[in-house]
Design a protein around this motif. Structure first.
Motif, PDB file in Angstrom:
ATOM      1  N   LEU A 177       0.905  -1.307  -0.008  1.00 31.89           N
ATOM      2  CA  LEU A 177       0.066   0.003   0.018  1.00 31.89           C
ATOM      3  C   LEU A 177       0.774   1.355   0.022  1.00 31.89           C
ATOM      4  O   LEU A 177       0.593   2.313  -0.745  1.00 31.89           O
ATOM      5  N   PRO A 178       1.964   1.401   0.837  1.00 27.35           N
ATOM      6  CA  PRO A 178       2.845   2.580   0.893  1.00 27.35           C
ATOM      7  C   PRO A 178       3.192   3.022  -0.730  1.00 27.35           C
ATOM      8  O   PRO A 178       3.399   3.995  -0.984  1.00 27.35           O
ATOM      9  N   ALA A 179       3.639   1.851  -1.407  1.00 27.71           N
ATOM     10  CA  ALA A 179       4.206   2.171  -2.820  1.00 27.71           C
ATOM     11  C   ALA A 179       3.076   2.777  -3.580  1.00 27.71           C
ATOM     12  O   ALA A 179       3.423   3.508  -4.519  1.00 27.71           O
ATOM     13  N   VAL A 180       1.851   2.353  -3.478  1.00 21.62           N
ATOM     14  CA  VAL A 180       0.764   2.793  -4.143  1.00 21.62           C
ATOM     15  C   VAL A 180       0.457   4.299  -4.013  1.00 21.62           C
ATOM     16  O   VAL A 180       0.435   4.993  -4.771  1.00 21.62           O
ATOM     17  N   LEU A 181       0.416   4.445  -2.683  1.00 20.56           N
ATOM     18  CA  LEU A 181       0.033   5.908  -2.155  1.00 20.56           C
ATOM     19  C   LEU A 181       1.196   6.767  -2.443  1.00 20.56           C
ATOM     20  O   LEU A 181       0.916   8.002  -2.903  1.00 20.56           O
ATOM     21  N   ALA A 182       2.473   6.321  -2.580  1.00 18.50           N
ATOM     22  CA  ALA A 182       3.553   7.180  -3.167  1.00 18.50           C
ATOM     23  C   ALA A 182       3.663   7.552  -4.673  1.00 18.50           C
ATOM     24  O   ALA A 182       3.734   8.374  -4.885  1.00 18.50           O
ATOM     25  N   GLY A 183       2.974   6.277  -5.028  1.00 18.25           N
ATOM     26  CA  GLY A 183       2.924   6.328  -6.423  1.00 18.25           C
ATOM     27  C   GLY A 183       1.618   7.699  -6.875  1.00 18.25           C
ATOM     28  O   GLY A 183       2.094   8.471  -7.962  1.00 18.25           O
ATOM     29  N   VAL A 184       0.710   7.693  -6.114  1.00 16.48           N
ATOM     30  CA  VAL A 184      -0.455   8.398  -6.412  1.00 16.48           C
ATOM     31  C   VAL A 184       0.123   9.856  -6.078  1.00 16.48           C
ATOM     32  O   VAL A 184      -0.154  10.771  -6.826  1.00 16.48           O
ATOM     33  N   ARG A 185       0.779  10.302  -5.198  1.00 16.28           N
ATOM     34  CA  ARG A 185       1.426  11.343  -4.706  1.00 16.28           C
ATOM     35  C   ARG A 185       2.355  11.986  -5.953  1.00 16.28           C
ATOM     36  O   ARG A 185       2.660  13.266  -6.190  1.00 16.28           O
ATOM     37  N   TYR A 186       2.880  11.014  -6.466  1.00 14.39           N
ATOM     38  CA  TYR A 186       3.902  11.451  -7.725  1.00 14.39           C
ATOM     39  C   TYR A 186       3.369  12.082  -8.717  1.00 14.39           C
ATOM     40  O   TYR A 186       3.696  12.765  -9.575  1.00 14.39           O
ATOM     41  N   LEU A 187       2.124  11.658  -8.936  1.00 14.63           N
ATOM     42  CA  LEU A 187       1.130  11.980 -10.421  1.00 14.63           C
ATOM     43  C   LEU A 187       0.917  13.359 -10.032  1.00 14.63           C
ATOM     44  O   LEU A 187       0.798  14.317  -9.368  1.00 14.63           O
ATOM     45  N   GLY A 188       0.716  13.949 -11.424  1.00 16.08           N
ATOM     46  CA  GLY A 188       0.290  15.403 -11.589  1.00 16.08           C
ATOM     47  C   GLY A 188      -1.255  15.470 -11.311  1.00 16.08           C
ATOM     48  O   GLY A 188      -1.693  14.402 -11.330  1.00 16.08           O
ATOM     49  N   ALA A 189      -1.541  16.851 -11.326  1.00 15.09           N
ATOM     50  CA  ALA A 189      -2.983  16.951 -10.778  1.00 15.09           C
ATOM     51  C   ALA A 189      -3.977  16.216 -11.784  1.00 15.09           C
ATOM     52  O   ALA A 189      -4.855  15.598 -11.625  1.00 15.09           O
ATOM     53  N   LEU A 190      -3.594  16.440 -13.227  1.00 19.62           N
ATOM     54  CA  LEU A 190      -4.339  15.994 -14.392  1.00 19.62           C
ATOM     55  C   LEU A 190      -4.429  14.340 -14.153  1.00 19.62           C
ATOM     56  O   LEU A 190      -5.502  13.525 -14.181  1.00 19.62           O
ATOM     57  N   GLU A 191      -3.398  13.891 -13.869  1.00 19.61           N
ATOM     58  CA  GLU A 191      -3.029  12.213 -13.899  1.00 19.61           C
ATOM     59  C   GLU A 191      -3.937  11.880 -12.723  1.00 19.61           C
ATOM     60  O   GLU A 191      -4.541  10.679 -12.560  1.00 19.61           O
ATOM     61  N   GLN A 192      -3.821  12.655 -11.671  1.00 16.55           N
ATOM     62  CA  GLN A 192      -4.662  12.242 -10.263  1.00 16.55           C
ATOM     63  C   GLN A 192      -6.252  12.135 -10.571  1.00 16.55           C
ATOM     64  O   GLN A 192      -6.878  11.272 -10.305  1.00 16.55           O
ATOM     65  N   LYS A 193      -6.621  13.320 -11.281  1.00 13.48           N
ATOM     66  CA  LYS A 193      -8.181  13.181 -11.526  1.00 13.48           C
ATOM     67  C   LYS A 193      -8.308  12.008 -12.548  1.00 13.48           C
ATOM     68  O   LYS A 193      -9.605  11.473 -12.341  1.00 13.48           O
ATOM     69  N   ILE A 194      -7.397  11.565 -13.646  1.00 10.22           N
ATOM     70  CA  ILE A 194      -7.853  10.792 -14.331  1.00 10.22           C
ATOM     71  C   ILE A 194      -8.071   9.267 -13.575  1.00 10.22           C
ATOM     72  O   ILE A 194      -8.876   8.331 -13.739  1.00 10.22           O
ATOM     73  N   LEU A 195      -6.974   9.038 -12.722  1.00  8.95           N
ATOM     74  CA  LEU A 195      -6.900   7.935 -11.780  1.00  8.95           C
ATOM     75  C   LEU A 195      -8.344   7.894 -10.997  1.00  8.95           C
ATOM     76  O   LEU A 195      -9.001   6.750 -10.786  1.00  8.95           O
ATOM     77  N   ALA A 196      -8.493   9.014 -10.437  1.00  9.52           N
ATOM     78  CA  ALA A 196      -9.958   9.168  -9.566  1.00  9.52           C
ATOM     79  C   ALA A 196     -11.170   8.604 -10.348  1.00  9.52           C
ATOM     80  O   ALA A 196     -11.953   8.150  -9.772  1.00  9.52           O
ATOM     81  N   GLY A 197     -11.123   9.119 -11.498  1.00 11.25           N
ATOM     82  CA  GLY A 197     -12.254   8.616 -12.518  1.00 11.25           C
ATOM     83  C   GLY A 197     -12.061   7.125 -12.728  1.00 11.25           C
ATOM     84  O   GLY A 197     -13.342   6.548 -12.748  1.00 11.25           O
ATOM     85  N   TRP A 198     -11.268   6.584 -13.041  1.00 18.75           N
ATOM     86  CA  TRP A 198     -11.207   5.030 -13.169  1.00 18.75           C
ATOM     87  C   TRP A 198     -11.587   4.308 -11.912  1.00 18.75           C
ATOM     88  O   TRP A 198     -12.274   3.546 -11.814  1.00 18.75           O
ATOM     89  N   ILE A 199     -11.184   4.987 -10.644  1.00 21.96           N
ATOM     90  CA  ILE A 199     -11.567   4.143  -9.443  1.00 21.96           C
ATOM     91  C   ILE A 199     -12.941   4.302  -9.121  1.00 21.96           C
ATOM     92  O   ILE A 199     -13.661   3.364  -8.585  1.00 21.96           O
TER      93      ILE A 199
END
Length: 228
Positions: free
Chosen positions: A168-190
């Motif tokens: 889980l920490p690796a996934v959370l670290a990867g999420v924090r590394y994403l830019g704002a647009l990529e986080q928004k796209i990922l949030a939509g997939w989730i």
């Protein structure tokens, strides 16, 4: 402490079953349901008593976890807590109830969370229908501790991924590394619990599955200097 005999009827059935596995079967070896019932002819629910050992760290595989086993076979993989010793068999049961099982399936959208296949489908290239079950997955938590969480998996993924640990920490670290647009796209997939792959991504997956000779032909087709 000297190990008692599995034939000691003063012990409970689960403890005797554990001792029988250690003394008669041995780790890594298989046994059949007939052999188990022959050893405990007067116990009507010996199968259930043996399954209870899994709540104490014993790994006993059926053909749901080990594709090499026949339906009537089981494999004693790893010994857990010595439940015949005082105080070792008092752990609260971790058995999954029927309502809990239904809740986990619904939460996971009846999808294998490892490969994405759903109930009612067949595996590609075969007539084998998908069988979903609940797996116990070790997960590294954000604080570094480990916990066992329940997840829906198909039979094939359970066999192939039994020793996997989710980070889980690796996934959370990867999420924090994403830019704002990529986080928004990922949030939509989730939120949709699905992702549509582009034609380019699908072609990449199909290319990776090709044998070497065919991969060479694809590379040649993309090479502007190729005679083709």
């Amino acid at each position: 402490m000297e190990m008692p005999s599995w034939q000691d009827e003063k012990l409970g059935t689960m403890k005797r079953a554990a001792l029988w596995l250690v003394a008669v079967v041995g780790e890594g070896h298989t046994f059949t349901k007939a052999q188990l019932r022959e050893a405990f002819p007067d116990t009507a629910q010996i199968d259930r008593r043996m399954r209870d050992l899994r709540d104490f760290g014993w790994q006993i595989n059926t053909n749901r976890e080990d594709a090499e086993l026949e339906a009537h076979e089981q494999r004693f993989v790893v010994q857990g807590a010595p439940v015949w010793e005082p105080g070792k068999a008092t752990k609260a049961s971790t058995a999954i109830s029927a309502p809990q099982r239904r809740q986990i399936y619904a939460r996971d959208s009846h999808i294998c969370r490892s490969c994405g296949i759903t109930t009612g489908q067949s595996y590609e290239g075969s007539q084998e229908g998908v069988q979903l079950d609940i797996a116990r997955r070790e997960v590294i938590q954000a604080d570094g501790s480990k916990a066992v969480e329940l997840v829906t998996e198909c039979k094939r993924c359970r066999v192939g991924g039994r020793e996997l640990t989710a980070d889980l920490p690796a996934v959370l670290a990867g999420v924090r590394y994403l830019g704002a647009l990529e986080q928004k796209i990922l949030a939509g997939w989730i939120a949709a619990d699905r992702r549509e792959f582009s034609d380019l991504e699908r072609l990449w997956g199909e290319y990776r599955a090709l044998p070497a000779e065919s991969r060479d032909k694809v590379r040649e087709a993309l090479d502007p200097d190729s005679e083709a």
